[in-house]
Design a protein around this motif. Structure first.
Motif, PDB file in Angstrom:
ATOM      1  N   THR A   1       4.186   9.478   1.417  1.00 26.88           N
ATOM      2  CA  THR A   1       4.221   9.458  -0.050  1.00 26.88           C
ATOM      3  C   THR A   1       5.474  10.151  -0.571  1.00 26.88           C
ATOM      4  O   THR A   1       6.122   9.663  -1.503  1.00 26.88           O
ATOM      5  N   ARG A   2       5.817  11.265   0.027  1.00 29.57           N
ATOM      6  CA  ARG A   2       7.048  11.951  -0.383  1.00 29.57           C
ATOM      7  C   ARG A   2       8.266  11.086  -0.102  1.00 29.57           C
ATOM      8  O   ARG A   2       9.207  11.018  -0.909  1.00 29.57           O
ATOM      9  N   ALA A   3       8.265  10.408   1.042  1.00 28.34           N
ATOM     10  CA  ALA A   3       9.376   9.500   1.364  1.00 28.34           C
ATOM     11  C   ALA A   3       9.461   8.384   0.336  1.00 28.34           C
ATOM     12  O   ALA A   3      10.557   7.988  -0.086  1.00 28.34           O
ATOM     13  N   LEU A   4       8.308   7.876  -0.068  1.00 25.45           N
ATOM     14  CA  LEU A   4       8.254   6.792  -1.053  1.00 25.45           C
ATOM     15  C   LEU A   4       8.786   7.252  -2.406  1.00 25.45           C
ATOM     16  O   LEU A   4       9.586   6.556  -3.045  1.00 25.45           O
TER      17      LEU A   4
ATOM     18  N   TYR B   1       1.676   7.503 -10.678  1.00 20.82           N
ATOM     19  CA  TYR B   1       0.401   6.963 -10.210  1.00 20.82           C
ATOM     20  C   TYR B   1       0.322   7.011  -8.682  1.00 20.82           C
ATOM     21  O   TYR B   1      -0.739   7.316  -8.117  1.00 20.82           O
ATOM     22  N   PHE B   2       1.426   6.730  -8.025  1.00 24.35           N
ATOM     23  CA  PHE B   2       1.428   6.771  -6.566  1.00 24.35           C
ATOM     24  C   PHE B   2       1.433   8.198  -6.046  1.00 24.35           C
ATOM     25  O   PHE B   2       0.878   8.467  -4.964  1.00 24.35           O
ATOM     26  N   ALA B   3       2.017   9.108  -6.792  1.00 25.91           N
ATOM     27  CA  ALA B   3       1.905  10.515  -6.417  1.00 25.91           C
ATOM     28  C   ALA B   3       0.443  10.934  -6.414  1.00 25.91           C
ATOM     29  O   ALA B   3      -0.030  11.647  -5.511  1.00 25.91           O
TER      30      ALA B   3
ATOM     31  N   ALA C   1       9.574  -6.057  -7.220  1.00 23.53           N
ATOM     32  CA  ALA C   1       8.931  -4.767  -7.491  1.00 23.53           C
ATOM     33  C   ALA C   1       7.426  -4.941  -7.648  1.00 23.53           C
ATOM     34  O   ALA C   1       6.636  -4.094  -7.207  1.00 23.53           O
ATOM     35  N   ALA C   2       7.010  -6.035  -8.271  1.00 25.30           N
ATOM     36  CA  ALA C   2       5.581  -6.287  -8.448  1.00 25.30           C
ATOM     37  C   ALA C   2       4.884  -6.457  -7.099  1.00 25.30           C
ATOM     38  O   ALA C   2       3.765  -5.954  -6.892  1.00 25.30           O
ATOM     39  N   VAL C   3       5.533  -7.156  -6.180  1.00 27.20           N
ATOM     40  CA  VAL C   3       4.971  -7.341  -4.839  1.00 27.20           C
ATOM     41  C   VAL C   3       4.858  -5.995  -4.129  1.00 27.20           C
ATOM     42  O   VAL C   3       3.829  -5.682  -3.502  1.00 27.20           O
ATOM     43  N   ASP C   4       5.916  -5.185  -4.214  1.00 30.26           N
ATOM     44  CA  ASP C   4       5.879  -3.862  -3.581  1.00 30.26           C
ATOM     45  C   ASP C   4       4.739  -3.015  -4.127  1.00 30.26           C
ATOM     46  O   ASP C   4       3.994  -2.383  -3.372  1.00 30.26           O
ATOM     47  N   VAL C   5       4.596  -2.983  -5.438  1.00 27.54           N
ATOM     48  CA  VAL C   5       3.550  -2.170  -6.061  1.00 27.54           C
ATOM     49  C   VAL C   5       2.168  -2.666  -5.641  1.00 27.54           C
ATOM     50  O   VAL C   5       1.269  -1.866  -5.322  1.00 27.54           O
ATOM     51  N   THR C   6       1.980  -3.979  -5.623  1.00 23.24           N
ATOM     52  CA  THR C   6       0.689  -4.549  -5.241  1.00 23.24           C
ATOM     53  C   THR C   6       0.322  -4.171  -3.809  1.00 23.24           C
ATOM     54  O   THR C   6      -0.810  -3.737  -3.536  1.00 23.24           O
TER      55      THR C   6
END
Length: 218
Positions: free
Chosen positions: A31-34, A120-122, A179-184
């Protein structure tokens, strides 16, 4: 002989609880890397995943050896069978952390997430890591109340996962298809990670009570 057998069962549980801590650390780093586009951390997660796989294989070998040599029954049998399934769940959690790290590496040096999505991802990372660590604690304690808490704790991850679809469907989304694909995909990785943690807790309920609490999510 009985003492040695009991020690082997305890060692099996300790191995699974240790795996939970390993996959929690992996998701924390991923997550930190992301979020920080940190290639060094992403590479760490990718390189260390093989260790999680090796621990799973070792735990399964020990469990199968106990089945063959000790012919366990009742609670002992449930421990061994649950350990085999639990090792698979936990190893899969490691794989999902690996997928997050691979996404960070693939997009480096560019960030994977739009700036307004990152918080949100954090939070998904925080919830996932907490679930993994609580699952490890449940393995050690066999605390049914704590196992039940994982079910409600997972609701927070489900809510975040659903919210991502609301964000992506917003007419103001202007970050493009990639970006939408990555988030999904990433949201799905976190949601599945949490599901596997819940599955581990449910298997502990089975060990203690002899009954699985409802259909498994995974």
């Amino acid at each position: 002989m009985r003492d040695a057998y009991t020690d082997q069962l305890d060692e099996l549980g300790d191995a699974l609880a240790g795996m939970c801590e390993d996959v929690a650390t992996a998701m924390e780093k991923a997550t930190r890397a992301l979020l920080d586009a940190d290639l060094r951390l992403a590479e760490q997660v990718i390189d260390e995943d093989i260790r999680i796989d090796e621990i799973r294989h070792s735990a399964e070998e020990k469990a199968f050896a106990l089945l063959v040599l000790q012919a366990p029954v009742a609670t002992d049998l449930r421990i061994v069978v649950s350990a085999i399934h639990g090792a698979g769940d936990i190893e899969r959690m490691g794989d999902l952390a690996l997928h997050v790290a691979q996404a960070a590496r693939r997009r480096h040096p560019q960030p994977v997430l739009p700036e307004e999505i990152a918080p949100y991802f954090a939070e998904m990372g925080r919830v996932g890591v907490a679930l993994a660590r609580k699952a490890g604690a449940v393995i050690r304690s066999r605390d049914l109340a704590a196992a039940a808490e994982l079910e409600s704790d997972d609701d927070a991850m489900d809510d975040l996962h659903k919210h991502m679809f609301t964000v992506l469907m917003d007419r103001n989304w202007d970050h493009g298809v990639e970006a939408a694909v990555d988030v999904t995909l990433l949201a799905r990785f976190y949601e599945r990670y949490a599901d596997h943690a819940v599955a581990v807790a449910r298997r502990i309920v089975y060990v203690v009570t002899g009954q699985m609490p409802g259909p498994l999510a995974v």
